[in-house]
Design an enzyme around this catalytic site. Structure first.
Site, PDB file in Angstrom:
ATOM      1  N   ASP A  13     -42.054  36.094  56.666  1.00  0.00           N
ATOM      2  CA  ASP A  13     -42.173  36.410  55.251  1.00  0.00           C
ATOM      3  C   ASP A  13     -41.617  37.816  55.044  1.00  0.00           C
ATOM      4  O   ASP A  13     -41.488  38.587  56.002  1.00  0.00           O
ATOM      5  CB  ASP A  13     -43.655  36.339  54.847  1.00  0.00           C
ATOM      6  N   ASP A  20     -48.924  35.290  55.522  1.00  0.00           N
ATOM      7  CA  ASP A  20     -50.225  35.857  55.169  1.00  0.00           C
ATOM      8  C   ASP A  20     -50.946  35.068  54.088  1.00  0.00           C
ATOM      9  O   ASP A  20     -52.148  35.208  53.912  1.00  0.00           O
ATOM     10  CB  ASP A  20     -50.073  37.320  54.730  1.00  0.00           C
ATOM     11  N   ASP A  62     -48.565  29.771  53.463  1.00  0.00           N
ATOM     12  CA  ASP A  62     -47.939  29.800  54.779  1.00  0.00           C
ATOM     13  C   ASP A  62     -48.667  28.937  55.804  1.00  0.00           C
ATOM     14  O   ASP A  62     -48.131  28.663  56.876  1.00  0.00           O
ATOM     15  CB  ASP A  62     -47.890  31.245  55.302  1.00  0.00           C
TER      16      ASP A  62
END
Length: 911
Positions: A337, A640, A644
């Site tokens: 990410d 996070d 995800d």
């Protein structure tokens, strides 16, 4: 979960693409809400607004599954056979090893089962609704499609809503999109193909209202919500086994076949050639199997991984599943990410643009440390009062607050607005003094309709000033002049438009700041005051910049042959700009809409060429991970947010953020980064590679012990002689050398070129051709030496127990000497440092020497293992054998180096 017919996914292309009135009509409700009777009927029809727990394996079944491993089956079979033979010491040791492995695996797996529970806890406990035309607070689980829900700042959205109206409504959707910047909501319909982050007319379950108010109609509850879909995806996603587990499974199968075949051949040879008694040959074949099984290998594997866990924890990487430690060492692709991982998730002003100069700003995050430069040369803003005016305006026209806690700086309020505070402090402005000198009298808060915030201030002499900040186009329309060095000049619109475009191209969000002087008697602000007469002070470029250590870590990963791919929910331009700063290839950026247009085969091809993916949804992340794995990649996925979690679970190793990550992400991942830092992943990869190297060294060390023992039994049967080693003596050697000598290799440091090697192939067997040769070579040396000493002692006329005692101690002495050889698989061991560089080698040899002395001389040990005390002459023969074996292996290394053995690693100096 049932849904109303009009809200079915088959009949409605997307609630975000409908107008508010269409959504109300589709739900067969009104703006005043449902009546109680209809709400009760729909609740009975749809069920409660909560996620239904999935069927889980009970603790007993999870414990039993820990034994589902080929090598464990072999060990359990050996334990059964030794029990039948009443060799209880053998049985107890084998069962103990198996039980320890099962318990550790059971505990680690139990933690992962909490992922779904963490999602369920995220649902809002209460909601404010309109029912029977009245405003009521009800339990969130009683919400039904068609309910009208009222939202206010601080609320957790209780279900998926199509917004009907809003007032400055901003919702943080980081749990779903991964982006921390609050989304400004708007009730207008958007394109049916819009990705989740662009659906401004929707409010999704479990997101957080950070500002403003709104009203929406419930369009999905429980499992039909976005969070419910992710929950379902997480349940459906199967965890991947690590490369080590796959290799150990293959190794276990290979070893099982080899051991069974060898035992069977031994049995047949003794029976058919020497015509030994069937019962005696059966016992001999069992001894062969016991000798060949590396009972200590599972323990060494587990302890080596556990030591790696401890080392990684010191580097802020917390491992939840032991095999994940090694899996990082084989990673070929890291999907990460952007926000909070590659960046700090702290908005920072990076550019200050005035009419006279463009200042670059040093420092990142909310910490008020850094400086300014112009064209790369340091600049003191005290010499640029026009720039200080801009920074002062940003400090005063601001509702955010900056505070420090335990050495960390935090912003209370809007992150973008908050970025202006440390900017002013970097220039030397004192926030308390500035607010005291120019106290606020009135203000116009930021609203999406007018896209600016304005404040009215009076100095101690009564002079009045209005400061304004907001969208560039809006503020430019208010200005007729611009502040330059020492004077105000006519506004140069082409210059400002060019600067706005250039700054935006860097992936930065651009704000404009302006001011004007008003009558000292003015005490209130009105929109009429904002129409014109302002002087533009300048622009600021704000972004969430890359971490400095992340840039270095990406570079390190590339040198190690690991490809880094950025998958973010942010816009494509921002993703491209950040990727360029990080050194990630960004010539081509694909968005979520682009990915939707690709079938699985096309995605497999595309994912090999593209490294940056923007506006990605949970499904996109999961598809990308699966496409990479289909191409044979070993994938690490960082994340996070709740969004995800499915991809984290599917990846070969999921890496969650510990500080800003959701509990759902942490529970779905194998590893958690305590510092949310991408650089920690690079350290973890290095540690994983070191562990794999050390595991291979441990295997090369342990297996010749078993090979030598099996060779001793085989020689005895072939030549019809008494066994030089009894089964219980064999098991003693296996266990003490594994838990002492082999563990010393777990402490070997990383080899110098470790992070310059390419990742090993996923299908690479754990035993290379070189390792098979080395194991066979040393096995022959050990077997020949032990049998030779046994025969020598027997020829001297000593008893069988004495000859066996010499044989078993010779085997251990050979292992001690061979441990030094194993520190470097191919390089020579010749300097003092080569012998002393790993203190654990010396320590374990000392410990084993004491254990062997106890084994040889303590009466209860002599009785248990059938050994006797030895004289000095016997010990000199044993020591001499160890020295000869050491030099024989060093000579073999020399020959392999001379012929350029390609399959052995040509590194080794580690100290």
């Amino acid at each position: 979960m049932k849904t109303l017919s009009p809200s079915s996914a088959d009949t409605v292309p997307g609630w975000h693409s409908l107008t508010a009135q269409q959504a109300i009509a589709a739900q067969n409700t009104t703006a005043d809400g449902l009546d109680s009777e209809e709400a009760a009927r729909r609740l009975a029809d749809h069920g409660p607004n909560r996620l239904t727990p999935a069927q889980r394996r009970g603790p007993f079944m999870r414990f039993l599954l820990q034994f589902h491993n080929v090598l464990i089956y072999v060990l359990l079979a050996a334990a059964g056979v030794t029990a039948l033979l009443a060799h209880w010491v053998d049985t107890a040791v084998i069962v103990g090893v198996v039980a320890i492995n099962a318990i550790i695996g059971f505990i680690q797996e139990g933690k992962a089962e909490q992922a779904m529970e963490a999602i369920r806890r995220m649902l809002s406990p209460e909601a404010t609704v309109l029912r029977d035309g009245k405003r009521l607070v009800v339990a969130a689980e009683t919400l039904v499609p068609g309910d009208i829900v009222l939202l206010a700042s601080g609320d957790k959205v209780p279900a998926d809503l199509r917004l009907l109206n809003e007032k400055n409504l901003r919702i943080e959707e980081a749990a779903l999109t991964g982006e921390s910047t609050a989304v400004e909501k708007d009730i207008a319909a958007v394109d049916a193909l819009a990705v989740l982050g662009d659906r401004y007319g929707m409010a999704y379950s479990s997101t957080l209202v950070v500002y403003g108010q709104g009203t929406g109609v419930v369009v999905a509850t429980a499992a039909d919500t976005e969070i419910g879909r992710i929950s379902a995806m997480l349940e459906e996603v199967k965890s991947m086994t690590t490369p080590l587990l796959r290799q150990m499974e293959a190794f276990g199968r290979w070893l099982t076949v080899a051991i069974m075949l060898l035992a069977a051949l031994t049995f047949l040879f003794g029976w058919l050639v020497h015509h030994f008694d069937l019962g005696d040959m059966f016992l001999a074949a069992v001894s062969m199997a016991v000798a060949a099984i590396p009972e200590g290998l599972p323990a060494v594997l587990t302890i080596t991984l556990a030591l790696g866990v401890q080392r990684m924890a010191k580097r802020n990487a917390i491992v939840r599943r032991l095999p994940a430690v090694e899996a990082l060492g084989s990673v070929t692709t890291i999907c990460t990410d952007k926000t909070g991982t590659l960046t700090k998730n702290e908005m920072t002003v990076q550019r200050v643009i005035t009419a006279a100069q463009i200042f670059d700003v040093d420092g990142s995050g909310y910490a008020p440390h850094g400086g300014f430069s112009v064209d790369g040369k340091p600049a003191d803003l005290a010499a640029h009062p026009h720039a200080l005016d801009l920074l002062r305006a940003g400090l005063l026209c601001n509702d955010a607050q900056l505070h420090e806690s335990e050495g960390q700086w935090h912003i209370a309020g809007d992150p973008t607005e908050g970025a202006l505070i440390p900017l002013a402090l970097k220039a030397g402005l004192d926030a308390r003094l500035e607010h005291g000198a120019l106290p606020r009298t009135d203000h116009i808060p930021f609203e999406s309709e007018h896209r600016f915030m304005a404040t009215l201030h009076h100095d101690q002499s009564g002079h009045a000033f209005i400061f304004v900040k907001g969208a560039v186009e809006q503020v430019l329309a208010m200005c007729q002049q611009q502040r330059a060095t020492g004077e105000d000049q006519p506004l140069d619109l082409p210059y400002w438009h060019a600067q706005m475009a250039a700054t935006g191209a860097l992936g930065q969000r651009v704000l404009a700041l302006a001011m004007k002087t008003v009558d000292r008697g003015q005490r209130e602000l009105a929109f009429a005051d904002m129409a014109s007469g302002f002087t533009l002070l300048g622009l600021v470029g704000i972004s969430d910049p890359p971490r400095d250590e992340a840039i270095a870590a990406v570079r390190s990963c590339r040198a190690a042959g690991i490809r880094v791919k950025m998958i973010t929910g942010d816009h494509a331009d921002t993703a491209r700009a950040i990727a360029a700063q990080l050194g990630i290839a960004c010539d081509r950026v694909l968005t979520g809409i682009d990915l939707d247009a690709l079938d699985d085969e096309a995605l497999r091809r595309t994912v090999q060429e593209v490294d940056v993916f923007a506006r990605a949804s949970p499904e996109h992340k999961l598809r990308l991970v699966e496409a990479l794995q289909a191409n044979g990649e070993i994938v690490a996925m960082t994340g996070d947010g709740v969004n995800d979690a499915p991809a984290l679970k599917r990846a070969d190793i999921g890496v969650a953020m510990g500080m800003k990550g959701t509990e759902v992400a942490k529970e779905a991942a194998e590893m958690v980064l305590a510092d949310d830092n991408f650089a920690t992943i690079a350290h973890a990869v290095e540690e994983g590679r070191t562990i794999y190297d050390n595991l291979k060294k441990a295997i090369v060390f342990i297996m010749p012990t078993n090979g030598g023992e099996a060779g001793v039994v085989l020689i005895a049967i072939v030549f019809g002689m008494a066994l030089p080693l009894t089964p219980v003596q064999i098991l003693w050697v296996n266990m003490v050398t594994a838990v002492t000598l082999a563990l010393a290799l777990s402490f070997e440091k990383a080899e110098p070129d470790l992070m310059r090697r390419k990742p090993r192939a996923a299908g690479e067997p754990i035993l290379s051709g070189f390792m098979v040769w080395r194991i066979s070579f040393v096995s022959v040396l050990l077997a020949a030496g032990v049998v030779a000493l046994f025969l020598w002692e027997s020829a001297r006329g000593v008893g069988l127990d004495t000859a066996r005692t010499v044989a078993v101690n010779a085997l251990v002495a050979g292992e001690m000497a061979y441990l030094f050889n194993c520190r470097y698989l191919l390089l020579p061991v010749r300097s003092w440092r080569d012998f002393t560089g790993n203190p654990y080698v010396l320590l374990t040899i000392a410990v084993l020497a004491v254990m062997q002395a106890a084994f040889t001389y303590l009466p209860f040990m002599q009785k248990m293992f059938g050994v006797v005390s030895l004289d000095a002459a016997a010990w000199s023969l044993i020591a001499g054998f160890g020295v000869l074996l050491f030099f024989a292996v060093e000579l073999e290394k020399l020959v392999l180096r001379r012929i350029g053995e390609p399959d052995a690693r040509k590194t080794g100096g580690q100290d």
